[in-house]
Motif scaffolding. Structure first.
Motif, PDB file in Angstrom:
ATOM      1  N   GLY A 239       0.778  -1.231   0.000  1.00  0.00           N
ATOM      2  CA  GLY A 239       0.000   0.000   0.000  1.00  0.00           C
ATOM      3  C   GLY A 239       0.807   1.277   0.000  1.00  0.00           C
ATOM      4  O   GLY A 239       0.255   2.356   0.210  1.00  0.00           O
ATOM      5  N   CYS A 240       2.126   1.202  -0.267  1.00  0.00           N
ATOM      6  CA  CYS A 240       2.968   2.394  -0.147  1.00  0.00           C
ATOM      7  C   CYS A 240       2.823   3.341  -1.333  1.00  0.00           C
ATOM      8  O   CYS A 240       3.159   4.529  -1.229  1.00  0.00           O
ATOM      9  N   TRP A 255       0.620   9.989  -2.342  1.00  0.00           N
ATOM     10  CA  TRP A 255      -0.455  10.914  -1.975  1.00  0.00           C
ATOM     11  C   TRP A 255      -0.171  11.516  -0.598  1.00  0.00           C
ATOM     12  O   TRP A 255       0.637  11.030   0.171  1.00  0.00           O
ATOM     13  N   GLU A 256      -0.900  12.598  -0.338  1.00  0.00           N
ATOM     14  CA  GLU A 256      -0.734  13.349   0.918  1.00  0.00           C
ATOM     15  C   GLU A 256       0.734  13.681   1.214  1.00  0.00           C
ATOM     16  O   GLU A 256       1.295  13.187   2.181  1.00  0.00           O
ATOM     17  N   PRO A 257       1.374  14.530   0.385  1.00  0.00           N
ATOM     18  CA  PRO A 257       0.828  15.274  -0.761  1.00  0.00           C
ATOM     19  C   PRO A 257       0.889  14.470  -2.056  1.00  0.00           C
ATOM     20  O   PRO A 257       1.583  13.454  -2.144  1.00  0.00           O
ATOM     21  N   ASP A 258       0.154  14.974  -3.093  1.00  0.00           N
ATOM     22  CA  ASP A 258       0.165  14.324  -4.399  1.00  0.00           C
ATOM     23  C   ASP A 258       1.546  14.449  -5.039  1.00  0.00           C
ATOM     24  O   ASP A 258       2.131  15.527  -5.056  1.00  0.00           O
ATOM     25  N   ARG A 259       2.054  13.342  -5.571  1.00  0.00           N
ATOM     26  CA  ARG A 259       3.328  13.404  -6.268  1.00  0.00           C
ATOM     27  C   ARG A 259       3.492  12.171  -7.152  1.00  0.00           C
ATOM     28  O   ARG A 259       2.878  11.130  -6.887  1.00  0.00           O
ATOM     29  N   LYS A 302      11.112   3.715  -8.952  1.00  0.00           N
ATOM     30  CA  LYS A 302      11.080   4.564  -7.763  1.00  0.00           C
ATOM     31  C   LYS A 302       9.691   4.548  -7.144  1.00  0.00           C
ATOM     32  O   LYS A 302       8.693   4.781  -7.817  1.00  0.00           O
ATOM     33  N   LYS A 303       9.641   4.280  -5.837  1.00  0.00           N
ATOM     34  CA  LYS A 303       8.372   4.282  -5.117  1.00  0.00           C
ATOM     35  C   LYS A 303       8.339   5.345  -4.026  1.00  0.00           C
ATOM     36  O   LYS A 303       7.355   5.461  -3.295  1.00  0.00           O
ATOM     37  N   SER A 304       9.436   6.088  -3.874  1.00  0.00           N
ATOM     38  CA  SER A 304       9.517   7.137  -2.853  1.00  0.00           C
ATOM     39  C   SER A 304      10.705   8.021  -3.203  1.00  0.00           C
ATOM     40  O   SER A 304      11.364   7.828  -4.217  1.00  0.00           O
ATOM     41  N   SER A 322       4.333   8.949   4.967  1.00  0.00           N
ATOM     42  CA  SER A 322       4.375   8.408   6.322  1.00  0.00           C
ATOM     43  C   SER A 322       4.812   6.963   6.275  1.00  0.00           C
ATOM     44  O   SER A 322       4.438   6.219   5.370  1.00  0.00           O
ATOM     45  N   PRO A 323       5.619   6.522   7.237  1.00  0.00           N
ATOM     46  CA  PRO A 323       6.019   5.114   7.248  1.00  0.00           C
ATOM     47  C   PRO A 323       4.819   4.215   7.428  1.00  0.00           C
ATOM     48  O   PRO A 323       3.823   4.595   8.026  1.00  0.00           O
ATOM     49  N   LYS A 324       4.953   2.988   6.879  1.00  0.00           N
ATOM     50  CA  LYS A 324       3.846   2.040   6.977  1.00  0.00           C
ATOM     51  C   LYS A 324       3.454   1.832   8.437  1.00  0.00           C
ATOM     52  O   LYS A 324       4.276   1.675   9.300  1.00  0.00           O
ATOM     53  N   GLY A 325       2.134   1.820   8.632  1.00  0.00           N
ATOM     54  CA  GLY A 325       1.653   1.555   9.971  1.00  0.00           C
ATOM     55  C   GLY A 325       1.499   2.800  10.816  1.00  0.00           C
ATOM     56  O   GLY A 325       0.921   2.752  11.887  1.00  0.00           O
TER      57      GLY A 325
END
Length: 653
Positions: A239-240, A255-259, A302-304, A322-325
């Motif tokens: 879900g990242c 998302w949060e923010p959109d990019r 790239k995912k981040s 935000s980190p997962k969880g």
């Protein structure tokens, strides 16, 4: 970036006429169903050129296809509005469902129980009970064709998207619409629930992707960088991030923010479906009678981090996701396997027997006309009838990307006598001649390695100096101190890498365990393909039987089969203990559930429990033969398996 893509070496001719639809199996990413204007549904193994199975029965072109979650069934909707459901393992038709007045545009199986939803050009949505061959409920509200349907992961909601540019969210229990989203300005082609959070993504012909908060029922993000209509969406398994498929391109969004993290050019044209498996994203498209498949290596996407483009609100600096969880957004609560009152709202009897024929069962003529023709017996047997239950549809898509596997930390090695290593000080005199090497018969005196490595032993396994040296050293050579140490350090580095990898995996599991979700922790351990991690987690869970739930059994029983066949005694002991707990704790529930008469009405929780019990029974049945064979052993291992054999005796009745 183009190197992230490598097309599979096949473009298949899927039908004798034009292809009208296709769908990937989301669980494995390995199965593909295609529907054609020749009125057939063909089943394929992705990356293989030959059709596994051809399904007939429709008299009109097939407009929509969909696998169920376990990929054991497939449903196809035709231009006439009829639905047919096939059992792929049994290679036969299950049901013919009639009721829609126009083309079937969308389908989805409920995550629990034998229900499916269908959307049509007639603007109606129908919820079907496959077992009872009837329509449970009809949802009205859209004004144009319903192009996409998706059940929420917890099975309580149904989302629908339409050519009328709206998304509607339906409560299955109450049988009514919860909310409607109207921000899109074009037809909506795809909707996708986040795997964990109360979040819904939608892609439209207006070239935008929007994200919706399902707690506050408001839009939280909109990305508009697509060059054409958004055709496919897929969340990363954790879900990242969100993957978006459009004409000849793949984009990765946050998302949060959109990019937008990455843009990958792909030559797949109008991509029709996406699936994720083994760190690979599979995309399929069709043109005329041909179907093409593409694979994206997600480890190189790239995912981040840095962004290619982004829309930042209020001039705020770009922040890392935000980190997962750590998100404050609510997560789905999958129903537990306890009796509850969660039910699907049903139509009245009069409505179900309406002139539309929604309760009409297929005639014998319909059933006779429908067939499942197996065209490739070898692939069919490998995929749908594997010898090992854990092997089902679980092979990698292609051979281009290696699948790494971390083996147990303790490595068993064949016995090798420790070589004689001598050192000498530099001298100008010629060295003395080497003594003759020891006779080969001396090797035979080594104690044979036991077939099972005991959990308690007087000497370490796999930590002999000879195991860290090249094979040539065993023949008797002379090394200096520095050379000998260098050789030993090579093995030491390898061992450190293995231990570091195991430590990292355990840290990951510990982070998930901190949230209190034992099921997710075990699933994460299983996904790491490292039995030593699974054993570590099971040793903790076995100490507290109250942590066991029926959900855990379906995930861990295939792993128990591997543990029972391991050469490590400690692994076998852990597997035996876990299997004993499952049999003592859940066999009464499994037996009672499977033998109970059908309930009146539709109870989603009961159906979910029935499906899980059915899956557990199948896995336990496969384990019983292994346990019987092991029970013939002599000693404490045989005793443990004899006890299990007694506990599994009721499976044969």
């Amino acid at each position: 970036v183009i190197q992230n893509i490598f097309p599979l070496p096949l473009e298949i001719v899927a039908h004798s006429s034009n292809v009208a639809c296709l769908a990937l199996g989301k669980n494995s990413g390995r199965l593909l169903a295609t529907g054609g204007e020749d009125c057939r549904v063909n089943i394929w193994a992705v990356s293989k050129p030959n059709c596994i199975m051809s399904l007939t029965g429709h008299n009109n072109p097939v407009e929509c296809v969909k696998f169920n979650n376990s990929e054991e069934q497939v449903v196809a909707g035709s231009q006439s509005g009829s639905l047919r459901v096939w059992d792929l393992e049994a290679a036969k038709i299950l049901r013919t469902l009639m009721g829609h007045k126009a083309n079937i545009c969308s389908l989805d199986f409920h995550p629990f129980g034998e229900y499916l939803a269908s959307g049509s050009m007639d603007t109606n949505i129908k919820l079907w009970d496959v077992r009872r061959k009837g329509c449970v409920f009809r949802y009205k509200g859209h004004t144009q064709a319903v192009k996409c349907l998706a059940f929420s992961p917890d099975g309580k909601w149904l989302a629908s998207a339409s050519d009328d540019s709206t998304i509607k969210l339906w409560d299955l229990t109450a049988g009514k619409m919860i909310t409607e989203f109207t921000a899109h300005t074009g037809a909506i082609n795809i909707i996708q629930f986040h795997p964990n959070e109360y979040l819904l993504a939608s892609g439209s012909s207006d070239r935008t992707i929007k994200l919706w908060d399902l707690e506050k029922f408001k839009m939280i993000g909109s990305s508009g960088g697509e060059m054409g209509p958004v055709r496919c969406l897929a969340f990363n398994l954790d879900g990242c991030c969100l993957y978006s498929g459009a004409v000849d391109s793949l984009r990765v969004y946050g998302w949060e923010p959109d990019r937008c993290f990455d843009v990958v050019p792909v030559g797949w044209g109008k991509v029709a479906d996406l699936a994720i498996c083994n760190h690979q994203l599979i995309g399929v498209s069709y043109n005329l009678a041909n179907v093409s498949s593409y694979v994206v290596d997600l480890t190189r996407v790239k995912k981040s981090g840095s962004v290619i483009q982004g829309v930042i609100q209020d001039d705020q600096p770009l922040t890392e996701p935000s980190p997962k969880g750590s998100t404050l957004r609510r997560n789905y609560e999958r129903p537990l396997t306890t009796c509850s009152t969660q039910r699907v709202k049903q139509s009245s009897e009069s409505e179900r027997r309406s002139p539309e024929g929604e309760m009409r069962s297929p005639s014998s003529e319909d059933e006779k006309e429908s067939s499942a023709e197996i065209r490739n017996p070898e692939d069919y047997k490998e995929i749908f009838q594997p010898k090992s239950p854990g092997l089902l549809k679980n092979l990698p898509v292609g051979s281009s990307t290696p699948i790494l596997r971390v083996e147990p930390t303790v490595v068993a090695t064949a016995p090798c006598p420790i070589p004689v290593v001598t050192t000498r000080a530099p001298t100008n005199h010629p060295p003395a001649p080497h003594p003759a090497p020891p006779p080969v018969v001396a090797m035979a005196k080594a104690k044979p390695q036991p077939s099972v490595i005991l959990s308690s032993r007087n000497e370490p396994i796999g930590l002999k100096v000879g195991d860290f040296l090249p094979v040539s050293v065993c023949i008797y050579i002379v090394l200096g101190d520095d050379e000998a140490l260098a050789q030993i350090r090579k093995g030491h580095d390898t061992m450190c890498v293995m231990l570091t990898s195991r430590h990292k995996n355990l840290d990951t599991i510990r982070a998930v365990w901190g949230s209190g979700d034992v099921k997710t922790s075990l699933d994460s351990a299983v996904s790491m393909k490292d039995l030593s991690i699974v054993v570590d987690i099971l040793n903790i869970v076995n100490l507290k039987p109250s942590l066991w739930k029926l959900d855990l059994c379906t995930s861990i029983l295939p792993q128990i089969e591997e543990l029972l066949q391991s050469k490590y005694e400690s692994y076998m002991q852990t597997g035996c203990t876990s299997l004993k707990l499952i049999l003592k704790r859940f066999w009464p529930l499994i037996s009672d559930t499977l033998t109970a008469p059908p309930s009146v009405g539709v109870d989603i929780t009961r159906e979910e429990r029935h499906q899980k019990c059915k899956a557990c029974y199948k896995l336990l049945k496969n384990l019983s033969d292994l346990v019987k064979n092991k029970a013939d052993q002599v000693g404490r291992h045989g005793s443990a398996f004899k006890e299990l054999q007694l506990l599994m005796a009721p499976l044969d009745y």
